[in-house]
Design an enzyme around this catalytic site. Structure first.
Site, PDB file in Angstrom:
ATOM      1  NE  ARG A   1      -0.838   2.009   3.428  1.00 41.35           N
ATOM      2  CZ  ARG A   1       0.263   2.731   3.689  1.00 41.35           C
ATOM      3  NH1 ARG A   1       1.368   2.162   4.155  1.00 41.35           N
ATOM      4  NH2 ARG A   1       0.288   4.038   3.467  1.00 41.35           N
ATOM      5  N   GLY A   2       0.217   2.408  -0.166  1.00 45.21           N
ATOM      6  CA  GLY A   2       0.946   3.672  -0.312  1.00 45.21           C
ATOM      7  C   GLY A   2       1.075   3.935  -1.807  1.00 45.21           C
ATOM      8  CB  ALA A   3       0.221   6.925  -3.811  1.00 44.68           C
ATOM      9  N   GLY A   4       3.080   5.536  -3.789  1.00 46.08           N
ATOM     10  CA  GLY A   4       4.365   5.295  -4.454  1.00 46.08           C
ATOM     11  C   GLY A   4       4.680   3.812  -4.536  1.00 46.08           C
TER      12      GLY A   4
ATOM     13  NE  ARG B   1      -5.963   0.901  -2.430  1.00 48.57           N
ATOM     14  CZ  ARG B   1      -5.489   1.550  -1.367  1.00 48.57           C
ATOM     15  NH1 ARG B   1      -4.208   1.487  -1.068  1.00 48.57           N
ATOM     16  NH2 ARG B   1      -6.298   2.287  -0.614  1.00 48.57           N
TER      17      ARG B   1
ATOM     18  CB  CYS C   1      -2.423   8.322   6.015  1.00 49.26           C
ATOM     19  SG  CYS C   1      -2.619   6.698   5.251  1.00 49.26           S
TER      20      CYS C   1
ATOM     21  CG  ASP D   1      -3.440   8.231  -2.213  1.00 49.22           C
ATOM     22  OD1 ASP D   1      -3.457   8.797  -1.099  1.00 49.22           O
ATOM     23  OD2 ASP D   1      -3.110   7.035  -2.369  1.00 49.22           O
TER      24      ASP D   1
ATOM     25  CG  ASN E   1      -3.270  12.100   1.198  1.00 48.93           C
ATOM     26  OD1 ASN E   1      -2.636  11.182   0.658  1.00 48.93           O
ATOM     27  ND2 ASN E   1      -3.024  12.467   2.438  1.00 48.93           N
ATOM     28  CE  LYS E   2      -5.647   6.209   3.360  1.00 49.84           C
ATOM     29  NZ  LYS E   2      -6.407   5.229   2.526  1.00 49.84           N
TER      30      LYS E   2
ATOM     31  CE  LYS F   1       2.818   9.398  -4.593  1.00 52.17           C
ATOM     32  NZ  LYS F   1       3.433   9.627  -3.275  1.00 52.17           N
TER      33      LYS F   1
HETATM   34  P1  RI2 Z   1       3.294   7.615  -0.295  1.00 57.15           P
HETATM   35  C1  RI2 Z   1      -1.673   6.266   1.087  1.00 57.15           C
HETATM   36  O1  RI2 Z   1      -2.805   5.564   0.686  1.00 57.15           O
HETATM   37  C2  RI2 Z   1      -2.011   7.504   1.885  1.00 57.15           C
HETATM   38  O2  RI2 Z   1      -3.175   8.167   1.429  1.00 57.15           O
HETATM   39  C3  RI2 Z   1      -0.764   8.308   1.666  1.00 57.15           C
HETATM   40  O3  RI2 Z   1      -0.911   9.672   1.982  1.00 57.15           O
HETATM   41  C4  RI2 Z   1      -0.559   8.070   0.175  1.00 57.15           C
HETATM   42  O4  RI2 Z   1      -0.888   6.698  -0.025  1.00 57.15           O
HETATM   43  C5  RI2 Z   1       0.797   8.390  -0.347  1.00 57.15           C
HETATM   44  O5  RI2 Z   1       1.765   7.521   0.173  1.00 57.15           O
HETATM   45  P2  RI2 Z   1      -3.116   4.027   1.171  1.00 57.15           P
HETATM   46  O6  RI2 Z   1      -2.447   3.124   0.153  1.00 57.15           O
HETATM   47  O7  RI2 Z   1       3.341   7.356  -1.755  1.00 57.15           O
HETATM   48  O8  RI2 Z   1      -2.625   3.811   2.567  1.00 57.15           O
HETATM   49  O9  RI2 Z   1       3.782   9.009   0.052  1.00 57.15           O
HETATM   50  O10 RI2 Z   1      -4.625   3.927   1.065  1.00 57.15           O
HETATM   51  O11 RI2 Z   1       3.984   6.546   0.514  1.00 57.15           O
END
Ligand code: RI2
Length: 308
Positions: free
Chosen positions: A16-19, A59, A125, A194, A204-205, A230
């Site tokens: 998880r996390g957009a990156g 997703r 988040c 995101d 974002n979250k 993004k």
């Molecule tokens: P990075 C996450 O989504 C959060 O919304 C967070 O702010 C965003 O991704 C960016 O994360 P989720 O996958 O790319 O937890 O900065 O739903 O790590």
């Protein structure tokens, strides 16, 4: 990791996390290319397009996944042989993943300059870009403390507080509804992204927009930490960002609720640009109004391929 395993891991939020999901999508396509058997270019293309669609379906909100996948398959239709396609996809995936990790590091270096001794930071988040800023400032010897929200329902805030505590940073966990209460002592907010639209709206979250409103009311600076992949090119053409709704069980188990109770679980929200003091990207600290220019500069003529 192969495409099927990657898709399941993204859906279940094991990745998880957009990156991270963007890099996982790129790596899964490289895995497909590496393990493709045979020498039929048409078969290769059909499989890569099917993989692309399945990865993108895992997703819906973070455009980083779309940008990462398209950066990886870019140019494949101009190759004549399977070997050429394989090499291109593996090298595109490596290039995207390296650029993604480098961007997070650069964002940390640029953003850390906004942190000063005595700051009280609030984050939401678990964003690797926002945490890169906070950790870089700490490693530079700056003295500050951090509040992190729990981030219901998935509670990514637990990952954040443990990650920052391991680093030695003064970190306090709060529940999401404590945001306005602590904002009185906060000096700066750093959140991730995101998706950012062409007109500078942050997706974002869920709960990010509450932080932004509370920060605005308290005249606290609100920064978004975001790699430029993004930025959503589709929003230039009027497309809306799909807000993911996840399983109701993440909010509350059915057995504790009256059967008449409905649950709504959107996991992202939108923060209008007027609440954002700056977007910290790998190409610099920019205003939300500059997103359009950065996006069109980066895409060049490719932007026209997206219209249709
Ligand atoms: P990075 C996450 O989504 C959060 O919304 C967070 O702010 C965003 O991704 C960016 O994360 P989720 O996958 O790319 O937890 O900065 O739903 O790590």
């Amino acid at each position: 990791m192969d495409v099927d395993t990657t898709v399941e891991a993204i859906k279940s939020m094991e990745i998880r996390g957009a990156g991270r999901i963007a890099r996982a999508g790129a790596s899964a396509l490289a895995d497909y290319a590496t393990n493709f058997k045979g020498d039929d270019p048409k078969g290769f293309i059909a499989g890569i397009m099917d993989s692309r669609d399945r990865i993108l379906g895992s997703r819906p909100t973070a455009v980083s996944l779309w940008n990462g996948v398209h950066a990886t398959i870019k140019g494949v239709d101009a190759c004549d042989t399977v070997e050429g396609m394989r090499e291109l996809i593996v090298s595109n995936a490596e290039r995207f993943n390296k650029a993604s990790l480098d961007a997070v590091k650069t964002i940390g270096e640029i953003g850390a300059k906004r942190i000063q001794d005595g700051d009280v930071i609030l984050t939401h988040c678990n964003s690797s870009a926002a945490l890169s800023v906070i950790k870089t400032a700490f490693r530079q010897g700056k003295k500050f403390r951090v509040y992190a929200t729990e981030s219901r329902p998935w509670r990514q805030g637990i990952l954040t507080v443990n990650e920052l505590a391991k680093e030695g940073i003064d970190i306090t966990l709060i529940i999401d509804s404590a945001v306005r209460s602590v904002m009185k002592s906060v000096t700066k907010v750093f959140v991730g992204a995101d998706t950012i639209t062409s007109h500078g709206t942050l997706v974002n979250k869920i709960g990010t927009s509450q932080l932004a409103l509370a920060a605005n009311e308290a005249r606290v600076q609100f920064y978004v930490c975001s790699e430029t992949y993004k930025f959503s090119p589709m929003t230039l053409f009027g497309d809306m960002v799909t807000i993911e709704e996840r399983d109701h069980d993440e909010v509350a188990k059915r057995e504790i609720l009256d059967p008449a109770v409905k649950i709504f679980n959107p996991v992202f929200d939108s923060t209008p640009s007027k609440y954002i003091d700056g977007i910290i990207t790998e190409v610099g600290l920019i205003s939300p109004g500059s997103v359009y220019h950065v996006m069109t500069d980066q895409l060049g003529d490719d932007i026209f391929k997206l219209i249709g």
